[in-house]
Write a protein that holds these residues in place. Structure first.
Motif, short mmCIF file in Angstrom:
data_model
loop_
_atom_site.label_atom_id
_atom_site.label_comp_id
_atom_site.label_asym_id
_atom_site.label_seq_id
_atom_site.Cartn_x
_atom_site.Cartn_y
_atom_site.Cartn_z
N VAL A 45 10.20 -11.63 4.01
CA VAL A 45 9.64 -10.65 3.07
C VAL A 45 10.56 -9.45 2.83
O VAL A 45 10.71 -9.00 1.69
CB VAL A 45 8.26 -10.15 3.55
CG1 VAL A 45 7.69 -9.11 2.59
CG2 VAL A 45 7.30 -11.32 3.63
N ALA A 92 5.88 -17.80 -5.78
CA ALA A 92 6.68 -16.67 -5.28
C ALA A 92 6.85 -16.76 -3.77
O ALA A 92 7.93 -16.51 -3.24
CB ALA A 92 6.01 -15.36 -5.67
N GLN A 96 10.32 -17.19 -1.80
CA GLN A 96 10.75 -16.22 -0.80
C GLN A 96 11.23 -16.91 0.48
O GLN A 96 12.27 -16.56 1.03
CB GLN A 96 9.57 -15.30 -0.48
CG GLN A 96 9.98 -14.00 0.12
CD GLN A 96 8.85 -13.01 0.15
OE1 GLN A 96 7.75 -13.33 0.56
NE2 GLN A 96 9.11 -11.79 -0.27
N SER A 143 7.33 -2.86 10.62
CA SER A 143 7.06 -1.67 11.43
C SER A 143 6.62 -1.99 12.85
O SER A 143 6.71 -1.14 13.72
CB SER A 143 6.06 -0.75 10.76
OG SER A 143 5.18 -1.47 9.97
N ILE A 418 -1.72 -9.60 7.50
CA ILE A 418 -1.19 -8.96 6.28
C ILE A 418 -1.74 -9.65 5.03
O ILE A 418 -1.66 -9.11 3.92
CB ILE A 418 0.36 -8.94 6.30
CG1 ILE A 418 0.93 -8.16 5.13
CG2 ILE A 418 0.96 -10.31 6.39
CD1 ILE A 418 2.36 -7.72 5.29
N MET A 420 -0.95 -12.07 3.06
CA MET A 420 -0.15 -12.33 1.86
C MET A 420 0.15 -13.82 1.69
O MET A 420 0.84 -14.21 0.78
CB MET A 420 1.13 -11.50 1.87
CG MET A 420 2.10 -11.74 2.98
SD MET A 420 3.62 -10.74 2.78
CE MET A 420 4.36 -11.54 1.35
N ARG A 437 -3.96 -3.30 11.89
CA ARG A 437 -4.22 -2.35 10.81
C ARG A 437 -5.54 -2.66 10.14
O ARG A 437 -5.82 -3.80 9.78
CB ARG A 437 -3.10 -2.39 9.78
CG ARG A 437 -1.91 -1.63 10.30
CD ARG A 437 -0.77 -1.63 9.35
NE ARG A 437 0.23 -0.72 9.87
CZ ARG A 437 1.54 -0.83 9.66
NH1 ARG A 437 2.00 -1.79 8.90
NH2 ARG A 437 2.36 0.05 10.18
N ASP B 24 -0.11 -0.03 2.10
CA ASP B 24 -0.92 -1.14 1.60
C ASP B 24 -1.68 -0.74 0.34
O ASP B 24 -2.04 -1.59 -0.48
CB ASP B 24 -1.94 -1.60 2.66
CG ASP B 24 -1.35 -2.60 3.64
OD1 ASP B 24 -0.69 -2.16 4.60
OD2 ASP B 24 -1.54 -3.81 3.44
N GLN B 25 -1.97 0.56 0.20
CA GLN B 25 -2.61 1.03 -1.04
C GLN B 25 -1.55 1.13 -2.14
O GLN B 25 -1.79 0.76 -3.29
CB GLN B 25 -3.27 2.41 -0.84
CG GLN B 25 -4.16 2.52 0.38
CD GLN B 25 -5.18 1.41 0.45
OE1 GLN B 25 -5.87 1.11 -0.53
NE2 GLN B 25 -5.27 0.78 1.61
N ALA B 29 -0.24 -6.13 -0.09
CA ALA B 29 0.70 -7.09 0.50
C ALA B 29 0.96 -8.31 -0.37
O ALA B 29 2.05 -8.86 -0.36
CB ALA B 29 0.19 -7.53 1.86
N ARG B 30 -0.03 -8.71 -1.15
CA ARG B 30 0.20 -9.96 -1.89
C ARG B 30 1.28 -9.81 -2.96
O ARG B 30 1.75 -10.80 -3.50
CB ARG B 30 -1.11 -10.46 -2.49
CG ARG B 30 -1.79 -9.52 -3.43
CD ARG B 30 -3.13 -10.10 -3.89
NE ARG B 30 -3.68 -9.32 -4.98
CZ ARG B 30 -4.29 -8.16 -4.84
NH1 ARG B 30 -4.44 -7.66 -3.62
NH2 ARG B 30 -4.73 -7.49 -5.88
N LEU B 32 4.15 -8.57 -2.20
CA LEU B 32 5.42 -8.47 -1.46
C LEU B 32 6.23 -9.75 -1.51
O LEU B 32 7.28 -9.86 -0.89
CB LEU B 32 5.15 -8.12 0.01
CG LEU B 32 4.36 -6.87 0.30
CD1 LEU B 32 4.28 -6.63 1.80
CD2 LEU B 32 4.95 -5.66 -0.38
N THR B 33 5.74 -10.75 -2.23
CA THR B 33 6.46 -12.02 -2.28
C THR B 33 7.64 -11.96 -3.24
O THR B 33 8.32 -12.96 -3.45
CB THR B 33 5.51 -13.16 -2.72
OG1 THR B 33 4.79 -12.72 -3.85
CG2 THR B 33 4.56 -13.53 -1.61
N SER B 82 2.63 0.30 6.89
CA SER B 82 3.73 -0.67 6.83
C SER B 82 5.02 -0.04 6.34
O SER B 82 5.03 0.82 5.46
CB SER B 82 3.32 -1.81 5.92
OG SER B 82 4.43 -2.45 5.37
N ARG B 84 7.22 -1.24 4.53
CA ARG B 84 7.74 -1.92 3.33
C ARG B 84 8.42 -0.96 2.37
O ARG B 84 7.86 0.02 1.92
CB ARG B 84 6.60 -2.67 2.64
CG ARG B 84 5.45 -1.78 2.21
CD ARG B 84 4.26 -2.59 1.72
NE ARG B 84 3.62 -3.32 2.82
CZ ARG B 84 2.35 -3.71 2.81
NH1 ARG B 84 1.57 -3.47 1.78
NH2 ARG B 84 1.86 -4.36 3.85
N HIS B 86 9.04 -1.77 -0.46
CA HIS B 86 8.40 -2.05 -1.75
C HIS B 86 7.53 -0.88 -2.19
O HIS B 86 7.26 -0.75 -3.38
CB HIS B 86 7.54 -3.31 -1.63
CG HIS B 86 8.26 -4.50 -1.07
ND1 HIS B 86 8.67 -4.56 0.25
CD2 HIS B 86 8.68 -5.65 -1.65
CE1 HIS B 86 9.29 -5.72 0.45
NE2 HIS B 86 9.31 -6.40 -0.67
#
Ligand code: SF4
Lengths: 479, 192
Positions: A45, A92, A96, A143, A418, A420, A437, B24-25, B29-30, B32-33, B82, B84, B86
């Motif tokens: 990712v 996607a 990835q 993280s 997560i 995803m 989380r 995340d807000q 996460a979806r 992030l691909t 996170s 990220r 992104h």
């Protein structure tokens, strides 16, 4: 590893020792320190744009031998026969994964790919393979890299730009963090484990309470933790805002590491052990902040809101007169002010993630659920942290215990931590989760996450409501 | 390699009052691909801005004029969660050039600054005053590390190196590559 020069006798914290040993250039007024990275873990990712950046500049990976990749975040966890093609949530996700496979191939980086018996969640396999060792600097674009700090490594999450920096230079610009020691005295009561402890610590510190700090966990309660529990504790350091979490390596650490694939062997092992034994804070070392907790007063913890610091003992009630974020959190979770946590109904249970999907976690959940059944209407997913964890659990028959109880036994991956890869809850559902989380929408849009230990998650699955595992465990003992 | 220097930003503001807005807000996460850069404007605060069916919600973010309102005034502890990158990418793609808050999460801050997104942590009084007003003209002076919006002024402190990178367009990777000799020496000394 360099031995510190004898003139440098000022007392140091564990963090400072590891930091100093990896300094290429010290921090100046104008620029951060340049720190050498011993181990760089990558996954699908947060790496693709880093490889692209490298290639755009015509750069090579400096030390492919210090990089290790795995597939975990976007990968499906639906049961699959060995060798069968994974079925991704979308194109996607597939792309990835294929991008990482391709990048690793082209740059000569080891990858625990689909066919590897070593594949798993990045923070589970690092320690499992003995890649993670005391005194190392370890980074990963995730993280929860702080997990590896349980071994006395300095391990922290980095962003994708930095992933590119480390690929190209094996080093990282870092300003020196501050230090905080969290001392936990006493003994954790029976039925209270590492997850409960870290939730209590986060509740104490607050979600941003350790910002800018590296936490060292110390004290009798920490020393008594198993290696797996130490990983759980360090894993969630970031939820208090900390840069990293560390625990000084000791006999528990060495016993756990010995014989692992990448751990030193023979004479090198003995030499490493004596070097690692010095990795602890000097008695007079000064921390920028000190926090103390009494471990013997703790109970199983669950979260009641949408931030990991909104946690309370399982027999407590949610806030009586919430204001601001607490009020919003309660309304998001569908809890009424002042309600008891125990007995709140739930829709699903997730046992998994780099926080709690190691063998000991699965054993803990299995011990609670063995011979019982998941409440009708409740969905329970058990997602082992790695192929190795899965194999061991199956060898012990844990998969059968979960299946018989009505839970789903899945392939390793991050899964609902997560959400995803397609493993998500539905809007409005409450999920008791062993992950790290509970942010709004983390496990799917509108999903309400309740963080808990594997034992509490399993007990809640049986009850169909938040439940105290101690009662079930006591009942089992009495039988 | 140099990037475009950023010395000052003047734009109108928009406000997200919530504290502890996690990444995340900012980007669920979806999304992030992705394997590319530059296509995350729709993903930015997606679940606040769109219904599950994809229709716009009545969230104030949908009334932000992305061409002019390019400074985000955000609640405390912005960007937690996170690591990220992104998240700053999505904010940049949405049009945001600076985030002003009372406190930003460490990793978010460092990720943002690497992507030309200026993160300014200011004192609580000025922060509260800015949070109370939508659509102000705000100037972020990166050189002097000050913020001005009408009669509201505040100062912030960037990491000195991040500041240099911004105002001089220095590229951190180039900076590290210049120290390749020191890295090689370190590797030799440590038989790494
Ligand atoms: S399990 Fe969750 S926290 Fe751990 S690496 Fe995967 S996504 Fe990150």
């Amino acid at each position: 590893m360099k031995t510190p020069s004898p003139s440098d006798t000022s007392p140091k914290t564990l963090f400072e020792k590891v930091w100093d040993l990896h300094l290429i250039e010290p921090e100046t007024e104008a620029a951060p320190a340049l720190v050498y990275v011993d181990l760089h873990l990558i996954h699908e990712v947060t790496s693709p744009q880093a490889f692209t950046a490298l290639e755009e500049r015509g750069l090579k990976v400096r030390r492919p031998d210090r990089v290790f990749g795995t597939l975990d975040h976007s990968t499906p966890t639906t049961p699959r026969t060995p060798g069968a093609k994974p079925i991704y949530i979308n194109a996607a996700a597939k792309k990835q994964v294929e991008t990482l496979e391709d990048n690793c191939r082209r740059h000569g980086i080891r990858l625990a790919g689909w066919d590897s018996p070593e594949r798993g969640i990045v923070h589970v396999i690092g320690p499992e393979l003995g890649l993670t060792q005391p005194g190392m600097t370890i980074v990963c674009g995730d993280s929860h890299t702080s997990t590896h700090g349980a071994f006395g490594a300095l391990a922290f999450g980095i962003g994708t730009t930095e992933v590119g920096h480390v690929l190209a230079t094996q080093s990282l610009l870092q300003s020196k963090p501050k230090t905080m020691r969290v001392t936990v005295d006493g003994r954790l009561p029976h039925g209270v484990g590492g997850k409960d402890l870290i939730l209590a610590i986060i509740a104490e510190l607050g979600a941003g309470g350790a910002a800018g700090h590296v936490i060292e966990y110390a004290g009798a309660a920490i020393e008594a933790l198993s290696m797996e529990e130490r990983m759980t504790v360090c894993n969630m350091s970031i939820e208090a805002g900390a840069r990293a979490g560390m625990i000084a390596p000791d006999a528990t650490t060495f016993a756990w590491l010995e014989g692992r694939k990448h751990a030193p062997k023979g004479a090198a092992w003995e030499a490493a052990k004596s070097r690692w034994a010095g990795l602890k804070s000097d008695p007079d070392a000064v921390f920028d902040a000190e926090v103390r907790l009494d471990g013997s007063k703790l109970a199983p913890m669950v979260t009641w809101g949408d931030s990991p610091d909104m946690a309370a003992p399982i027999d407590a009630s949610v806030p009586r007169a919430p204001e601001g974020p607490a009020a919003e959190a309660l309304s998001y979770m569908g809890f009424k002010a002042g309600e008891a946590l125990m007995g709140e109904t739930i829709d699903a249970v997730f046992i998994g993630s780099c926080t709690n999907a190691r063998l000991s976690d699965l054993r803990e959940a299995a011990a609670v659920i063995a011979g019982r059944h998941v409440k009708q209407g409740v969905r329970m997913l058990v997602v082992p942290g790695s192929e190795e964890v899965k194999r061991q659990a199956e060898a012990e028959g844990l998969d059968a215990i979960f299946r018989t109880a009505g839970a789903e036994w899945r392939e390793p991956g991050c899964s609902m931590c997560i959400a995803m890869n397609g493993d998500t809850g539905l809007a409005g559902e409450r999920i008791v989760s062993t992950s790290n989380r509970n942010f709004a929408g983390r496990q799917g849009r509108g999903v309400r996450t309740i963080l808990a230990s594997p034992a509490t998650a399993a007990a809640s699955a049986i009850a169909g409501a938040i439940a105290d595992p101690r009662r079930i465990l006591e009942a089992s003992h009495a039988q | 390699m140099l990037s475009e220097p950023i010395k000052a930003i003047t734009a109108r503001s928009f406000v997200i009052r919530d504290s502890n807005v996690d990444t995340d807000q900012i980007i669920p996460a979806r999304f992030l691909t992705t394997t590319e850069r530059g296509a995350l404007a729709d993903a930015c605060f997606h679940d606040w801005r769109f219904t599950p069916e994809g229709a716009p919600t009545d969230h104030p973010l949908n009334r932000v004029d992305r061409d002019t309102q390019r400074i985000l005034i955000a609640g405390d502890n912005f960007g937690c969660g996170s690591s990220r990158e992104h998240a700053p990418w999505a904010l940049r793609d949405f049009g945001v050039e600076a985030v002003i808050t009372s406190r930003a999460a460490d990793i978010f801050k460092s990720n943002a600054l690497k992507n030309g997104l200026v993160v300014c942590e200011i004192d609580e009084a000025a922060h509260a005053a800015l949070l109370d007003r939508e659509d102000l003209e705000v100037t972020v002076d990166v050189v002097n590390q000050t913020i001005t919006a009408g009669n509201i002024t505040a100062s912030f402190k960037l990491d000195p190196f991040a500041r240099t990178c911004l105002i001089e367009g220095v590229d951190p990777l180039g900076y590290i590559l210049n120290q390749s000799d020191a890295i090689a020496r370190f590797e030799q000394e440590h038989a790494a």
